[in-house]
Design a protein around this motif. Structure first.
Motif, PDB file in Angstrom:
ATOM      1  N   SER A  62       0.831  -1.213   0.000  1.00  0.00           N
ATOM      2  CA  SER A  62       0.000   0.000   0.000  1.00  0.00           C
ATOM      3  C   SER A  62       0.861   1.256   0.000  1.00  0.00           C
ATOM      4  O   SER A  62       0.499   2.249  -0.628  1.00  0.00           O
ATOM      5  N   ARG A  63       2.017   1.227   0.668  1.00  0.00           N
ATOM      6  CA  ARG A  63       2.907   2.390   0.647  1.00  0.00           C
ATOM      7  C   ARG A  63       3.485   2.618  -0.739  1.00  0.00           C
ATOM      8  O   ARG A  63       3.611   3.764  -1.188  1.00  0.00           O
ATOM      9  N   VAL A  64       3.844   1.545  -1.431  1.00  0.00           N
ATOM     10  CA  VAL A  64       4.366   1.690  -2.792  1.00  0.00           C
ATOM     11  C   VAL A  64       3.273   2.227  -3.720  1.00  0.00           C
ATOM     12  O   VAL A  64       3.521   3.135  -4.520  1.00  0.00           O
ATOM     13  N   LEU A  65       2.061   1.709  -3.616  1.00  0.00           N
ATOM     14  CA  LEU A  65       0.962   2.197  -4.456  1.00  0.00           C
ATOM     15  C   LEU A  65       0.628   3.651  -4.156  1.00  0.00           C
ATOM     16  O   LEU A  65       0.404   4.445  -5.072  1.00  0.00           O
ATOM     17  N   THR A  66       0.598   4.002  -2.882  1.00  0.00           N
ATOM     18  CA  THR A  66       0.322   5.384  -2.499  1.00  0.00           C
ATOM     19  C   THR A  66       1.403   6.310  -3.033  1.00  0.00           C
ATOM     20  O   THR A  66       1.113   7.376  -3.583  1.00  0.00           O
ATOM     21  N   SER A  67       2.651   5.902  -2.892  1.00  0.00           N
ATOM     22  CA  SER A  67       3.764   6.703  -3.408  1.00  0.00           C
ATOM     23  C   SER A  67       3.725   6.792  -4.919  1.00  0.00           C
ATOM     24  O   SER A  67       4.016   7.844  -5.501  1.00  0.00           O
ATOM     25  N   PHE A  68       3.366   5.703  -5.583  1.00  0.00           N
ATOM     26  CA  PHE A  68       3.269   5.701  -7.035  1.00  0.00           C
ATOM     27  C   PHE A  68       2.193   6.677  -7.517  1.00  0.00           C
ATOM     28  O   PHE A  68       2.407   7.429  -8.466  1.00  0.00           O
ATOM     29  N   ILE A  69       1.053   6.674  -6.865  1.00  0.00           N
ATOM     30  CA  ILE A  69      -0.025   7.597  -7.236  1.00  0.00           C
ATOM     31  C   ILE A  69       0.429   9.036  -7.050  1.00  0.00           C
ATOM     32  O   ILE A  69       0.242   9.885  -7.921  1.00  0.00           O
TER      33      ILE A  69
END
Length: 87
Positions: A62-69
């Motif tokens: 979720s941290r990677v996805l949040t950072s990616f967004i």
């Protein structure tokens, strides 16, 4: 301190990933890392822990996805600014 370092590394990875996905922007490696780190903080500010709560994802994912967004948003804004400077 460790949490900040992990956030910076995840943000840098997300910036690299966002730049690879949006290849037409083609920014320098340093700029994509910096924008990814900034994007990680922007994504965290915008979404917080919402992805982890709603999608029931592991914390790291979720941290990677949040950072990616966040990185994609910042990268898009940077591309718009860069295009206006060229015109």
């Amino acid at each position: 301190m460790t949490n900040l370092l992990i956030s910076i590394l995840i943000g840098a990875f997300a910036g690299w990933l966002a730049d690879k996905l949006f290849t037409r922007f083609s920014l320098s490696s340093w700029l994509q890392l910096i924008l990814g780190i900034v994007g990680g903080f922007v994504g965290g500010w915008l979404l917080g822990d919402d992805l982890q709560t709603v999608l029931k994802l592991p914390s790291l994912v979720s941290r990677v996805l949040t950072s990616f967004i966040g990185a994609a948003i910042v990268l898009g804004i940077a591309a718009l600014i860069r295009r206006k400077d060229v015109s």
